[in-house]
Design an enzyme around this catalytic site. Structure first.
Site, PDB file in Angstrom:
ATOM      1  N   LEU A   8       0.844  -1.189   0.000  1.00  0.00           N
ATOM      2  CA  LEU A   8       0.000   0.000   0.000  1.00  0.00           C
ATOM      3  C   LEU A   8       0.883   1.244   0.000  1.00  0.00           C
ATOM      4  O   LEU A   8       1.687   1.457   0.914  1.00  0.00           O
ATOM      5  CB  LEU A   8      -0.922  -0.005   1.214  1.00  0.00           C
ATOM      6  CG  LEU A   8      -1.804  -1.263   1.363  1.00  0.00           C
ATOM      7  CD1 LEU A   8      -2.793  -1.087   2.501  1.00  0.00           C
ATOM      8  CD2 LEU A   8      -2.532  -1.584   0.061  1.00  0.00           C
ATOM      9  N   ARG A  15       1.908  15.304   6.504  1.00  0.00           N
ATOM     10  CA  ARG A  15       2.813  15.775   7.554  1.00  0.00           C
ATOM     11  C   ARG A  15       4.267  15.875   7.079  1.00  0.00           C
ATOM     12  O   ARG A  15       5.107  16.451   7.769  1.00  0.00           O
ATOM     13  CB  ARG A  15       2.719  14.862   8.777  1.00  0.00           C
ATOM     14  CG  ARG A  15       1.516  15.178   9.659  1.00  0.00           C
ATOM     15  CD  ARG A  15       1.541  14.355  10.922  1.00  0.00           C
ATOM     16  NE  ARG A  15       1.046  12.993  10.710  1.00  0.00           N
ATOM     17  CZ  ARG A  15       1.151  12.019  11.590  1.00  0.00           C
ATOM     18  NH1 ARG A  15       1.764  12.223  12.741  1.00  0.00           N
ATOM     19  NH2 ARG A  15       0.669  10.813  11.332  1.00  0.00           N
ATOM     20  N   LYS A  22       5.001  10.586  -0.293  1.00  0.00           N
ATOM     21  CA  LYS A  22       5.705  10.145   0.914  1.00  0.00           C
ATOM     22  C   LYS A  22       6.597   8.946   0.672  1.00  0.00           C
ATOM     23  O   LYS A  22       7.745   8.902   1.160  1.00  0.00           O
ATOM     24  CB  LYS A  22       4.694   9.830   2.016  1.00  0.00           C
ATOM     25  CG  LYS A  22       5.348   9.355   3.307  1.00  0.00           C
ATOM     26  CD  LYS A  22       4.385   9.259   4.470  1.00  0.00           C
ATOM     27  CE  LYS A  22       3.367   8.164   4.297  1.00  0.00           C
ATOM     28  NZ  LYS A  22       2.596   7.937   5.539  1.00  0.00           N
ATOM     29  N   TYR A 101       3.409  -2.259   3.617  1.00  0.00           N
ATOM     30  CA  TYR A 101       3.211  -0.822   3.495  1.00  0.00           C
ATOM     31  C   TYR A 101       4.464  -0.137   2.956  1.00  0.00           C
ATOM     32  O   TYR A 101       5.579  -0.398   3.427  1.00  0.00           O
ATOM     33  CB  TYR A 101       2.824  -0.224   4.851  1.00  0.00           C
ATOM     34  CG  TYR A 101       1.472  -0.723   5.310  1.00  0.00           C
ATOM     35  CD1 TYR A 101       0.321   0.006   5.074  1.00  0.00           C
ATOM     36  CD2 TYR A 101       1.350  -1.968   5.929  1.00  0.00           C
ATOM     37  CE1 TYR A 101      -0.932  -0.480   5.458  1.00  0.00           C
ATOM     38  CE2 TYR A 101       0.110  -2.459   6.317  1.00  0.00           C
ATOM     39  CZ  TYR A 101      -1.022  -1.705   6.074  1.00  0.00           C
ATOM     40  OH  TYR A 101      -2.257  -2.196   6.441  1.00  0.00           O
ATOM     41  N   LYS A 350      39.183  12.734 -15.102  1.00  0.00           N
ATOM     42  CA  LYS A 350      37.886  12.417 -15.691  1.00  0.00           C
ATOM     43  C   LYS A 350      38.087  11.549 -16.935  1.00  0.00           C
ATOM     44  O   LYS A 350      38.895  11.855 -17.796  1.00  0.00           O
ATOM     45  CB  LYS A 350      37.152  13.720 -16.041  1.00  0.00           C
ATOM     46  CG  LYS A 350      35.911  13.552 -16.904  1.00  0.00           C
ATOM     47  CD  LYS A 350      36.177  14.088 -18.297  1.00  0.00           C
ATOM     48  CE  LYS A 350      34.963  13.916 -19.190  1.00  0.00           C
ATOM     49  NZ  LYS A 350      35.264  14.299 -20.593  1.00  0.00           N
ATOM     50  N   TYR A 386      38.994  19.843 -24.490  1.00  0.00           N
ATOM     51  CA  TYR A 386      37.695  20.280 -25.015  1.00  0.00           C
ATOM     52  C   TYR A 386      37.869  21.578 -25.794  1.00  0.00           C
ATOM     53  O   TYR A 386      38.386  22.566 -25.271  1.00  0.00           O
ATOM     54  CB  TYR A 386      36.724  20.480 -23.841  1.00  0.00           C
ATOM     55  CG  TYR A 386      35.313  20.837 -24.238  1.00  0.00           C
ATOM     56  CD1 TYR A 386      34.612  20.102 -25.197  1.00  0.00           C
ATOM     57  CD2 TYR A 386      34.656  21.898 -23.624  1.00  0.00           C
ATOM     58  CE1 TYR A 386      33.311  20.425 -25.541  1.00  0.00           C
ATOM     59  CE2 TYR A 386      33.347  22.224 -23.954  1.00  0.00           C
ATOM     60  CZ  TYR A 386      32.685  21.484 -24.917  1.00  0.00           C
ATOM     61  OH  TYR A 386      31.387  21.809 -25.252  1.00  0.00           O
ATOM     62  N   ALA A 422      58.949  22.377 -18.209  1.00  0.00           N
ATOM     63  CA  ALA A 422      58.030  23.108 -17.343  1.00  0.00           C
ATOM     64  C   ALA A 422      57.528  24.361 -18.042  1.00  0.00           C
ATOM     65  O   ALA A 422      58.267  25.060 -18.724  1.00  0.00           O
ATOM     66  CB  ALA A 422      58.723  23.469 -16.037  1.00  0.00           C
ATOM     67  N   ARG A 439      57.448  27.118 -25.066  1.00  0.00           N
ATOM     68  CA  ARG A 439      57.411  28.355 -24.302  1.00  0.00           C
ATOM     69  C   ARG A 439      57.598  29.567 -25.219  1.00  0.00           C
ATOM     70  O   ARG A 439      58.290  29.491 -26.233  1.00  0.00           O
ATOM     71  CB  ARG A 439      58.544  28.405 -23.274  1.00  0.00           C
ATOM     72  CG  ARG A 439      58.560  27.281 -22.263  1.00  0.00           C
ATOM     73  CD  ARG A 439      59.855  27.351 -21.476  1.00  0.00           C
ATOM     74  NE  ARG A 439      59.960  26.317 -20.457  1.00  0.00           N
ATOM     75  CZ  ARG A 439      61.116  25.944 -19.909  1.00  0.00           C
ATOM     76  NH1 ARG A 439      62.246  26.525 -20.306  1.00  0.00           N
ATOM     77  NH2 ARG A 439      61.141  25.015 -18.980  1.00  0.00           N
TER      78      ARG A 439
END
Length: 455
Positions: A8, A15, A22, A101, A350, A386, A422, A439
């Site tokens: 049910l 409430r 619910k 229930y 990712k 991207y 670097a 660079r």
């Protein structure tokens, strides 16, 4: 014996003060109704699970499309007996019908099985509980011989009946050959003007059908949710049960009250979990893994001997054995780490595979990349994957060394043993064992003066 189960789930739950039905409010990351369906599936025997919905019916059905249940709609909420009656066409031919229930989420399948065994398809079986404070609940009325005679709702009970501490939980099993007759004979002549399913008990007694009972192992199994306060209470009780189960299997929880398990969690032996850790979805963690405080791990597999340091987030990833991750690392969906990989603080990865023994130590973003074995990725490195429309792949081959603050503009390949200087922006492939320098030429301005603030 064919067992049908009716759950049910039609109530509004006013409430809860929510636009969400619910039964869709969650315990441990799953809707309450889903917990009940999962318990019912372990009891179901060649029958069907029927879910009676009403308020927010479309929302409820849309939230749980993965379950092969028969959805039944109750357009008017006229009581529990009326709700079960809506399912009568579907339960025809069942040997026994179990009624549960959707807002009683911690019911165990073992308790439901116990109730079905008591029913045997011929008796009416009630799940009762003995409570110190039975206020608001229907009382179990017995005769002088101790046989159950009726259930009297709290609002209809006499002073003598209100003193009874054995109560009805609402969960019951009814013989299939009688349920239709009993439901069709229900009356709404009571204080609530509703059709009570509990009135079937008096009908069974009147015609000589035996009324038997079973009781749950723990009272938490039969606690319902009518407010957010009760929802939070059951959440804590569920988490405590989970914690005790894992600790009993050899897991160390530094504070069981401050770890949340929200899904299908498998933990190996000698796993140690610190405070404020959340495990969600399908999570498998191998032996001797250490998870430090504040971590969120969702739909992940972590191999034995790995350490997940504080405040790291792992989401839909695979981590092999003896890896070291964090603190403050974020592994996003599609990330796969081989054995002995080191991912340090403030690193985001990712949809990338990182090869055995490689290190991505700090302040780095690696996305849509294939990183080989024994690669060192310096601080501040970014794979520029991207272009605003498409994602492109970066390949970093075995033994490569990526210098600090390198930008690798995909698609690009860094060869085996190659190095990037670097501060380089790498836009072309770097052959094996070569140094890539990207660079701008430095120039120093003689006589330059630093600006002075004017007052």
């Amino acid at each position: 014996m064919r067992t049908d189960i009716v759950i049910l789930a039609a109530g509004q739950g006013s409430r809860m003060k929510s636009g969400l039905p619910k039964v869709l409010h969650k315990i441990a990351g799953k809707p309450m109704l889903e917990h009940v369906i999962l318990a019912a599936q372990k009891v179901q025997n060649s029958g069907t699970i029927h879910v009676v919905v009403g308020h927010g019916a479309d929302q409820v059905k849309a939230a749980l499309p993965q379950y092969p249940v028969n959805w039944v709609e109750q357009t008017q909420q006229l009581g529990t007996g009326h709700a079960v009656a809506q399912a009568l066409p579907g339960i025809e031919g069942a040997d026994a019908v179990l009624v549960a229930y959707g807002d009683v989420p911690l019911i165990k399948s073992s308790t439901l099985k116990l109730l079905m065994e008591a029913c045997h398809g011929k008796d009416l079986a009630l799940l009762t509980a003995t409570m110190a404070d039975p206020s608001g609940l229907g009382r179990i009325v017995r005769n002088q011989m101790g046989n159950i005679q009726a259930i009297v709702e709290h609002k209809d009970a006499s002073l003598e009946q209100l003193a009874i501490h054995e109560v009805n939980t609402g969960i019951m099993a009814l013989p299939g050959h009688r349920i239709g007759i009993w439901l069709n004979n229900l009356s709404d002549s009571n204080a609530q003007q509703e059709y009570y399913l509990t009135d079937t008990v008096a009908m069974a007694v009147a015609e000589g059908t035996t009324v038997v009972h079973a009781q749950p192992e723990h009272l938490t199994e039969v606690k319902g949710v009518n407010s957010r306060i009760q929802l939070a209470e059951l959440e804590r009780e569920y988490q405590q049960q989970q914690a005790e189960q894992f600790m009993g299997a050899g897991v160390t929880l530094m504070d069981p009250a401050r770890v949340d398990f929200r899904g299908n969690i498998t933990l190996g032996q000698d796993v140690t979990i610190d405070i404020n850790v959340v495990l969600e979805g399908d999570v498998t963690i191998g032996n001797n893994v250490v998870i430090e405080s504040g971590c969120v791990i969702r739909n992940a597999s972590i191999g034995e001997g790995s350490t997940i340091k504080a405040h790291s987030v792992l989401d839909n990833v695979v981590v092999a054995g003896h890896c070291d991750i964090g603190p403050f690392a974020r592994l996003r969906p599609g990330t796969e780490l081989a054995n002995h990989v080191r991912v340090g603080n403030f690193v985001e990865i990712k949809k990338s595979a990182i090869g055995e023994g490689s290190k991505v130590n700090h302040l780095t973003y690696v996305g849509d990349a294939e990183v080989g074995a024994n690669v060192n990725v310096g601080a501040g490195t970014v794979t520029c994957n991207y272009d605003g429309v498409n994602k492109h792949k970066t390949v970093i081959s075995d033994g490569a060394f990526i210098g600090t603050n390198s930008s690798l503009v995909a698609p690009v390949t860094i060869g085996e043993g190659a190095t990037t200087a670097a501060g380089s922006t790498i836009t072309q492939d770097v052959p094996n064992n070569e140094l890539g320098v990207g660079r701008g030429r430095q120039r120093n301005i003689n006589g330059w003066r630093r600006p002075v603030k004017q007052f």
